[in-house]
Design a protein around this motif. Sequence first.
Motif, PDB file in Angstrom:
ATOM      1  N   GLN A  54       0.835  -1.203   0.000  1.00 56.46           N
ATOM      2  CA  GLN A  54       0.000   0.000   0.000  1.00 56.46           C
ATOM      3  C   GLN A  54       0.867   1.249   0.000  1.00 56.46           C
ATOM      4  O   GLN A  54       1.782   1.382   0.803  1.00 56.46           O
ATOM      5  CB  GLN A  54      -0.915   0.005   1.226  1.00 56.46           C
ATOM      6  CG  GLN A  54      -1.974   1.088   1.193  1.00 56.46           C
ATOM      7  CD  GLN A  54      -3.036   0.883   2.255  1.00 56.46           C
ATOM      8  OE1 GLN A  54      -2.933  -0.017   3.084  1.00 56.46           O
ATOM      9  NE2 GLN A  54      -4.066   1.696   2.247  1.00 56.46           N
ATOM     10  N   THR A  55       0.591   2.137  -0.937  1.00 56.84           N
ATOM     11  CA  THR A  55       1.264   3.425  -0.995  1.00 56.84           C
ATOM     12  C   THR A  55       0.207   4.519  -1.170  1.00 56.84           C
ATOM     13  O   THR A  55      -0.925   4.245  -1.585  1.00 56.84           O
ATOM     14  CB  THR A  55       2.255   3.514  -2.174  1.00 56.84           C
ATOM     15  OG1 THR A  55       1.517   3.464  -3.407  1.00 56.84           O
ATOM     16  CG2 THR A  55       3.267   2.374  -2.143  1.00 56.84           C
ATOM     17  N   LYS A  56       0.591   5.749  -0.873  1.00 53.18           N
ATOM     18  CA  LYS A  56      -0.334   6.871  -1.019  1.00 53.18           C
ATOM     19  C   LYS A  56      -0.811   7.009  -2.455  1.00 53.18           C
ATOM     20  O   LYS A  56      -2.002   7.236  -2.710  1.00 53.18           O
ATOM     21  CB  LYS A  56       0.348   8.165  -0.567  1.00 53.18           C
ATOM     22  CG  LYS A  56      -0.560   9.384  -0.608  1.00 53.18           C
ATOM     23  CD  LYS A  56       0.157  10.632  -0.103  1.00 53.18           C
ATOM     24  CE  LYS A  56      -0.757  11.839  -0.164  1.00 53.18           C
ATOM     25  NZ  LYS A  56      -0.056  13.075   0.314  1.00 53.18           N
ATOM     26  N   GLU A  57       0.091   6.850  -3.408  1.00 50.49           N
ATOM     27  CA  GLU A  57      -0.280   6.977  -4.815  1.00 50.49           C
ATOM     28  C   GLU A  57      -1.289   5.903  -5.220  1.00 50.49           C
ATOM     29  O   GLU A  57      -2.271   6.183  -5.916  1.00 50.49           O
ATOM     30  CB  GLU A  57       0.958   6.855  -5.705  1.00 50.49           C
ATOM     31  CG  GLU A  57       0.646   6.926  -7.194  1.00 50.49           C
ATOM     32  CD  GLU A  57       1.825   6.578  -8.075  1.00 50.49           C
ATOM     33  OE1 GLU A  57       1.654   6.612  -9.298  1.00 50.49           O
ATOM     34  OE2 GLU A  57       2.904   6.245  -7.541  1.00 50.49           O
ATOM     35  N   ARG A  58      -1.083   4.672  -4.765  1.00 45.85           N
ATOM     36  CA  ARG A  58      -1.960   3.576  -5.166  1.00 45.85           C
ATOM     37  C   ARG A  58      -3.355   3.686  -4.566  1.00 45.85           C
ATOM     38  O   ARG A  58      -4.317   3.189  -5.146  1.00 45.85           O
ATOM     39  CB  ARG A  58      -1.316   2.231  -4.798  1.00 45.85           C
ATOM     40  CG  ARG A  58      -0.084   1.921  -5.644  1.00 45.85           C
ATOM     41  CD  ARG A  58       0.599   0.660  -5.196  1.00 45.85           C
ATOM     42  NE  ARG A  58       1.857   0.458  -5.912  1.00 45.85           N
ATOM     43  CZ  ARG A  58       2.741  -0.488  -5.635  1.00 45.85           C
ATOM     44  NH1 ARG A  58       2.508  -1.334  -4.644  1.00 45.85           N
ATOM     45  NH2 ARG A  58       3.853  -0.588  -6.325  1.00 45.85           N
ATOM     46  N   THR A  59      -3.459   4.326  -3.398  1.00 47.67           N
ATOM     47  CA  THR A  59      -4.788   4.472  -2.787  1.00 47.67           C
ATOM     48  C   THR A  59      -5.699   5.366  -3.632  1.00 47.67           C
ATOM     49  O   THR A  59      -6.913   5.352  -3.452  1.00 47.67           O
ATOM     50  CB  THR A  59      -4.688   5.057  -1.363  1.00 47.67           C
ATOM     51  OG1 THR A  59      -4.032   6.320  -1.398  1.00 47.67           O
ATOM     52  CG2 THR A  59      -3.935   4.115  -0.435  1.00 47.67           C
ATOM     53  N   GLU A  60      -5.118   6.115  -4.556  1.00 51.33           N
ATOM     54  CA  GLU A  60      -5.928   6.965  -5.427  1.00 51.33           C
ATOM     55  C   GLU A  60      -6.729   6.149  -6.436  1.00 51.33           C
ATOM     56  O   GLU A  60      -7.783   6.592  -6.893  1.00 51.33           O
ATOM     57  CB  GLU A  60      -5.023   7.963  -6.162  1.00 51.33           C
ATOM     58  CG  GLU A  60      -4.329   8.952  -5.237  1.00 51.33           C
ATOM     59  CD  GLU A  60      -3.367   9.860  -5.987  1.00 51.33           C
ATOM     60  OE1 GLU A  60      -3.299   9.741  -7.233  1.00 51.33           O
ATOM     61  OE2 GLU A  60      -2.682  10.672  -5.340  1.00 51.33           O
ATOM     62  N   PHE A  61      -6.246   4.936  -6.778  1.00 52.18           N
ATOM     63  CA  PHE A  61      -6.958   4.152  -7.799  1.00 52.18           C
ATOM     64  C   PHE A  61      -7.203   2.701  -7.408  1.00 52.18           C
ATOM     65  O   PHE A  61      -7.764   1.931  -8.185  1.00 52.18           O
ATOM     66  CB  PHE A  61      -6.217   4.219  -9.147  1.00 52.18           C
ATOM     67  CG  PHE A  61      -4.832   3.617  -9.158  1.00 52.18           C
ATOM     68  CD1 PHE A  61      -4.623   2.313  -9.575  1.00 52.18           C
ATOM     69  CD2 PHE A  61      -3.732   4.376  -8.776  1.00 52.18           C
ATOM     70  CE1 PHE A  61      -3.353   1.764  -9.604  1.00 52.18           C
ATOM     71  CE2 PHE A  61      -2.451   3.832  -8.795  1.00 52.18           C
ATOM     72  CZ  PHE A  61      -2.263   2.528  -9.212  1.00 52.18           C
ATOM     73  N   TYR A 168       1.180  -7.013   2.779  1.00 46.28           N
ATOM     74  CA  TYR A 168       0.774  -6.744   1.402  1.00 46.28           C
ATOM     75  C   TYR A 168      -0.646  -7.250   1.214  1.00 46.28           C
ATOM     76  O   TYR A 168      -1.179  -7.985   2.057  1.00 46.28           O
ATOM     77  CB  TYR A 168       1.746  -7.348   0.388  1.00 46.28           C
ATOM     78  CG  TYR A 168       1.804  -8.860   0.362  1.00 46.28           C
ATOM     79  CD1 TYR A 168       1.022  -9.587  -0.533  1.00 46.28           C
ATOM     80  CD2 TYR A 168       2.638  -9.565   1.213  1.00 46.28           C
ATOM     81  CE1 TYR A 168       1.069 -10.963  -0.570  1.00 46.28           C
ATOM     82  CE2 TYR A 168       2.698 -10.942   1.190  1.00 46.28           C
ATOM     83  CZ  TYR A 168       1.917 -11.637   0.296  1.00 46.28           C
ATOM     84  OH  TYR A 168       1.962 -13.013   0.266  1.00 46.28           O
ATOM     85  N   TYR A 169      -1.269  -6.856   0.104  1.00 44.00           N
ATOM     86  CA  TYR A 169      -2.711  -6.991  -0.037  1.00 44.00           C
ATOM     87  C   TYR A 169      -3.092  -7.438  -1.451  1.00 44.00           C
ATOM     88  O   TYR A 169      -2.302  -7.329  -2.381  1.00 44.00           O
ATOM     89  CB  TYR A 169      -3.384  -5.636   0.234  1.00 44.00           C
ATOM     90  CG  TYR A 169      -2.911  -4.976   1.507  1.00 44.00           C
ATOM     91  CD1 TYR A 169      -3.607  -5.153   2.696  1.00 44.00           C
ATOM     92  CD2 TYR A 169      -1.753  -4.193   1.522  1.00 44.00           C
ATOM     93  CE1 TYR A 169      -3.167  -4.563   3.881  1.00 44.00           C
ATOM     94  CE2 TYR A 169      -1.303  -3.607   2.702  1.00 44.00           C
ATOM     95  CZ  TYR A 169      -2.011  -3.797   3.873  1.00 44.00           C
ATOM     96  OH  TYR A 169      -1.564  -3.224   5.035  1.00 44.00           O
ATOM     97  N   SER A 170      -4.332  -7.902  -1.586  1.00 45.46           N
ATOM     98  CA  SER A 170      -4.928  -8.016  -2.904  1.00 45.46           C
ATOM     99  C   SER A 170      -5.557  -6.660  -3.205  1.00 45.46           C
ATOM    100  O   SER A 170      -6.147  -6.032  -2.327  1.00 45.46           O
ATOM    101  CB  SER A 170      -5.994  -9.114  -2.927  1.00 45.46           C
ATOM    102  OG  SER A 170      -6.530  -9.253  -4.221  1.00 45.46           O
ATOM    103  N   CYS A 171      -5.428  -6.193  -4.450  1.00 41.99           N
ATOM    104  CA  CYS A 171      -5.805  -4.814  -4.757  1.00 41.99           C
ATOM    105  C   CYS A 171      -6.834  -4.776  -5.878  1.00 41.99           C
ATOM    106  O   CYS A 171      -6.706  -5.494  -6.870  1.00 41.99           O
ATOM    107  CB  CYS A 171      -4.564  -4.029  -5.174  1.00 41.99           C
ATOM    108  SG  CYS A 171      -3.237  -4.143  -3.939  1.00 41.99           S
ATOM    109  N   PHE A 172      -7.847  -3.939  -5.714  1.00 44.21           N
ATOM    110  CA  PHE A 172      -8.969  -3.874  -6.646  1.00 44.21           C
ATOM    111  C   PHE A 172      -9.111  -2.475  -7.232  1.00 44.21           C
ATOM    112  O   PHE A 172      -9.027  -1.479  -6.511  1.00 44.21           O
ATOM    113  CB  PHE A 172     -10.259  -4.284  -5.933  1.00 44.21           C
ATOM    114  CG  PHE A 172     -10.236  -5.703  -5.439  1.00 44.21           C
ATOM    115  CD1 PHE A 172     -10.724  -6.730  -6.221  1.00 44.21           C
ATOM    116  CD2 PHE A 172      -9.686  -6.004  -4.201  1.00 44.21           C
ATOM    117  CE1 PHE A 172     -10.677  -8.050  -5.774  1.00 44.21           C
ATOM    118  CE2 PHE A 172      -9.638  -7.320  -3.742  1.00 44.21           C
ATOM    119  CZ  PHE A 172     -10.137  -8.340  -4.531  1.00 44.21           C
ATOM    120  N   SER A 173      -9.330  -2.431  -8.538  1.00 40.52           N
ATOM    121  CA  SER A 173      -9.402  -1.165  -9.259  1.00 40.52           C
ATOM    122  C   SER A 173     -10.659  -0.384  -8.904  1.00 40.52           C
ATOM    123  O   SER A 173     -11.776  -0.896  -9.021  1.00 40.52           O
ATOM    124  CB  SER A 173      -9.368  -1.422 -10.762  1.00 40.52           C
ATOM    125  OG  SER A 173      -9.650  -0.232 -11.473  1.00 40.52           O
TER     126      SER A 173
END
Length: 207
Positions: A54-61, A168-173
């Motif tokens: 998780q990063t600040k940039e990735r939390t945007e999308f 770390y995580y599973s990430c969804f658009s």
Amino acid sequence: MENSDSGLSGFDVEFLRQSFKRVGVDLKIQYMPWKRALEEARQGRVNGVCSCSQTKERTEFLYFSDPLGKASSGVFSLTKNNFPKLKTVDEIGTRPVGVVRGYNIIENLKEANVPNIIELSDEQQGLKVLLNGRIDFYYTYEAPTRYYLGQQNKSKEVVYHELSFTNYYSCFSKSANGSKTLLKQFNAGLAEIKKDGTYDKILAKYR
């Protein structure tokens, strides 16, 4: 891992398959370079990416699931070089260091003003250039690299210097339809496989 010699797909992929299976969701895996995968998720052309920190940039999308696992990151070097054990990226100095293009840990190198960064397409390329002596350090995540080393019987040829340890995580658009629903379904399935021991059985295959 696409078309691996062992037939194993990778523990994160197996976590996803089993978690979604528990909640009746069909899963289609597409293999692509990490940087491209993130961009596909940003544009909503895929529902998510297999796993990410998780990063600040990735939390945007991206939406982030409950923790999928813990990831140790650090640098691998050749045993024969006998480098002193590193504790921070600053200690890399001017030596060439490889990192997979698109991995968030590259920012740690840039913030430390490490001058000789070699960007690589994937984990296997990174390990290859390290073993060939084209870089002094390979900055990456421990688990997949140790797996590839074991498959090649090269484990004794390298040493590992851990620099950090994070979830770390599973990430969804956020741009893909139904992502919030998928996130809830995945978390429910993940909780099930952790509770009944399936999660630990999967992980044991890669150790």
